[in-house]
Write a protein that holds these residues in place. Structure first.
Motif, short mmCIF file in Angstrom:
data_model
loop_
_atom_site.label_atom_id
_atom_site.label_comp_id
_atom_site.label_asym_id
_atom_site.label_seq_id
_atom_site.Cartn_x
_atom_site.Cartn_y
_atom_site.Cartn_z
N SER A 159 0.80 -1.22 0.00
CA SER A 159 0.00 0.00 0.00
C SER A 159 0.83 1.26 0.00
N THR A 160 2.14 1.16 0.29
CA THR A 160 2.99 2.35 0.22
C THR A 160 3.32 2.71 -1.23
N HIS A 164 -0.66 0.66 -6.21
CA HIS A 164 -1.16 -0.64 -5.72
C HIS A 164 -2.61 -0.90 -6.11
N TYR A 165 -3.44 0.13 -6.13
CA TYR A 165 -4.86 -0.10 -6.43
C TYR A 165 -5.12 -0.17 -7.92
N ARG A 168 -4.35 -3.51 -9.95
CA ARG A 168 -4.94 -4.77 -9.48
C ARG A 168 -5.53 -5.61 -10.61
N ASP A 367 -7.15 -9.43 -2.99
CA ASP A 367 -6.55 -8.13 -2.72
C ASP A 367 -7.63 -7.23 -2.13
N SER A 370 -7.84 -0.58 -1.70
CA SER A 370 -7.86 0.64 -0.91
C SER A 370 -9.23 1.31 -0.95
N SER A 373 -10.59 1.57 4.16
CA SER A 373 -9.43 1.53 5.05
C SER A 373 -9.51 0.28 5.90
N ARG A 397 -2.61 -6.28 2.74
CA ARG A 397 -3.96 -6.29 2.15
C ARG A 397 -4.26 -7.61 1.45
#
Length: 536
Positions: A159-160, A164-165, A168, A367, A370, A373, A397
């Motif tokens: 997530s850093t 990441h989103y 997917r 997954d 995001s 939260s 995640r």
């Protein structure tokens, strides 16, 4: 190498003799020894009353990453071949154009860049050719040439990482969007349910094959008859992302870049304002330092997102050449078990392309993205504020599927809602609505379709923290529905349909086939199937 063992990479007789059909014009074309994309692009046999062998012609190589480095890597490729003491005759950079049937000339396709190596007849084997090919591909990759063979699926990132989103849809985790070549014109889409390992084939011989599972109606146009692909028969490619979902993915990346641009401009203005303050006390200096850190982070995120956008456009935009991740292997006709519990059987499996999937394969993992939260998702799975919850947000995640809920598990869940009633909170990740949370109906539902066939289903109701959010919509078919217990995720069922108001695409009830029933059906075709392995 055992000289008596059967070659692993040898094309069959039809492909060996027909692959280069057309390039000489007189039928005296070369024979195929090996090609590196045999896993991602199976060679189809002609079908119909008047079958004809596909006709190819050669094209030159221009304006590709190979052009700028060929003077360097060309001789190095030649040295790799010589080092194997192979009697080579030529090394050519080329592209092959496959012509369409007469009257459909516009539907012809141009293949990727090929390093075309000619050898003297009988001078080498397909296995040796495969080994050399891997060395050549590694050399090309080292020199920045990535588009000679389509790259594997993207890896999942933490997530850093700002991508990441939005990445997917091109990873190997569950919930990725699926489309098939057969239904390309309809732009029909669905969702990956599970990965399964064959372990042994139906004859008991060791097998390293991996299959992806989804609904029959996602992978097959004709759902009224069963299908089992036989070697040499035409293949129906399975793609990651149809045209609509791919464009939506690009739009998501562009929006993320725009959102970060807005923040970058804001932080830059705030730094100027802070620096202009007459009083530069410790608090002001601290605020400048923290805002500069935020500006550096957002600029780094913009660079990462722009890099991902360029990579996706370059490596994934061609649905025919770059997004094939396998081909349909088996489909059971959609049926209702009228002599038994009346559950719906609506599933099919595709053979996963090792070259596209293996490198980033992690098993059956959801997954959690995001969209919510960790705190929000934990609250959604815990309907009593401050009460006991069976949900624990996983590291990275990544929620691993580790078992299948039994009928007893579904009938007597361990969670209670704010009214003191038992409840079972479930989740799913789908092509259309992404990650959503719902409630199992508690008892089975009875449905009747438009032609009067009755079935028994697991009903899932819409849920949410403040207001109900839709659990599924068109395009989510195939999604795995799961719940958690003791911090572990278990299969509840496979989503296949929903009930909505007229032409609406949002469902107020979602229906799925029980997981234990689905796994039993899969075992009837793939006797040695394993569902919870973590590596290829």
């Amino acid at each position: 190498m055992n000289p008596t063992s059967e070659p692993q990479y040898c094309p069959d007789e039809y492909e060996r003799l027909s692959y280069y059909n057309g390039i000489t014009g007189d039928g005296d074309h070369p024979e195929l020894v090996y090609r590196s994309d045999f896993l991602t692009t199976p060679f189809s046999r002609p079908i119909g009353r008047h079958p004809s062998i596909p006709v190819k012609s050669l094209r030159g190589v221009f304006d590709t990453p190979l052009n700028s480095v060929w003077d360097t890597v060309g001789p190095q490729i030649l040295n790799l071949i010589k080092a194997r003491e192979i009697r080579w005759s030529s090394v050519d950079p080329a592209r092959f154009f496959t012509h369409a049937q007469l009257g459909e000339e516009a539907k012809g396709t141009l293949g990727p860049v090929v390093i075309w190596v000619g050898v003297f007849p009988g001078s080498t084997s397909s296995d040796i050719a495969h080994e050399i090919s891997q060395d050549i591909l590694a050399l090309l990759l080292k020199n920045g040439v990535k588009d000679v063979v389509a790259p594997p699926l993207l890896r999942h990132v933490g997530s850093t990482n700002s991508t990441h989103y939005v990445r997917r849809i091109l990873t190997a985790l569950l919930g990725i969007p699926l489309a098939t070549e057969e239904m390309e014109e309809e732009d029909a889409e669905g969702t990956l349910t599970l990965w399964i390992h064959e372990d042994k084939d139906k004859h008991g011989n060791p097998s390293n094959k991996v299959y992806g599972v989804s609904n029959c109606h996602v992978l097959r146009k004709n759902t009224t008859v069963g299908y089992d692909h036989r070697g040499g028969a035409p293949t129906d490619h399975v793609r990651v992302c149809g045209m609509r979902r791919f464009q939506r993915g690009l739009d998501e990346i562009r929006k993320a870049i725009t959102d970060h641009d807005i923040l970058a401009e804001l932080w830059a203005r705030e730094i100027v304002q802070l620096q202009a303050n007459e009083v530069q006390d410790a608090e002001n200096v601290r605020e400048i330092r923290l805002t500069r850190g935020k500006l550096e982070d957002v600029n780094e995120a913009i660079a990462d997102l722009e890099g991902l956008y360029d990579e996706v456009m370059k490596d994934w935009s061609n649905i025919k050449l770059q997004r094939n991740i396998g081909y349909v292997q088996y489909a059971a006709a959609i049926t209702v078990d009228e002599g038994g519990p009346r559950y719906t059987s609506d599933w099919a499996a595709f053979s996963a392309a090792e070259a596209k999937v293996k490198a980033k394969f992690e098993g059956n993992i959801v997954d959690l993205g995001s969209k919510y939260s960790p705190q929000e998702l934990t609250d959604m799975f815990n309907p009593v504020s401050g009460g006991q919850t069976t949900f624990k947000f996983p590291e990275g995640r990544k929620l691993r599927i580790e078992g299948c809920a039994t009928e007893e598990d579904l009938a007597h869940p361990a969670v209670f809602d704010s009214e003191g009633q038992r409840c079972l909170i479930v989740g799913k990740d789908g092509n259309s609505t992404d990650l959503t949370v719902g409630r199992y109906a508690g008892l089975v539902s009875f449905t009747q379709n438009e032609v009067g066939i009755e079935s028994v289903e697991l009903g899932i109701y819409n849920s949410g923290v403040k207001t109900a959010e839709v659990f599924s919509a068109k395009g989510d078919s195939g999604s795995l529905v799961w719940h958690t217990t003791n911090g572990k995720a278990h299969i509840v069922g496979q989503l296949h349909s929903g009930l909505n108001k007229g032409g609406s695409t949002s469902n107020h009830v979602t229906y799925c086939t029980p997981g234990w029933y689905l796994l039993a059906q899969i075992k009837e075709r793939f006797k040695y199937a394993e569902f919870y392995r973590t590596t290829w």
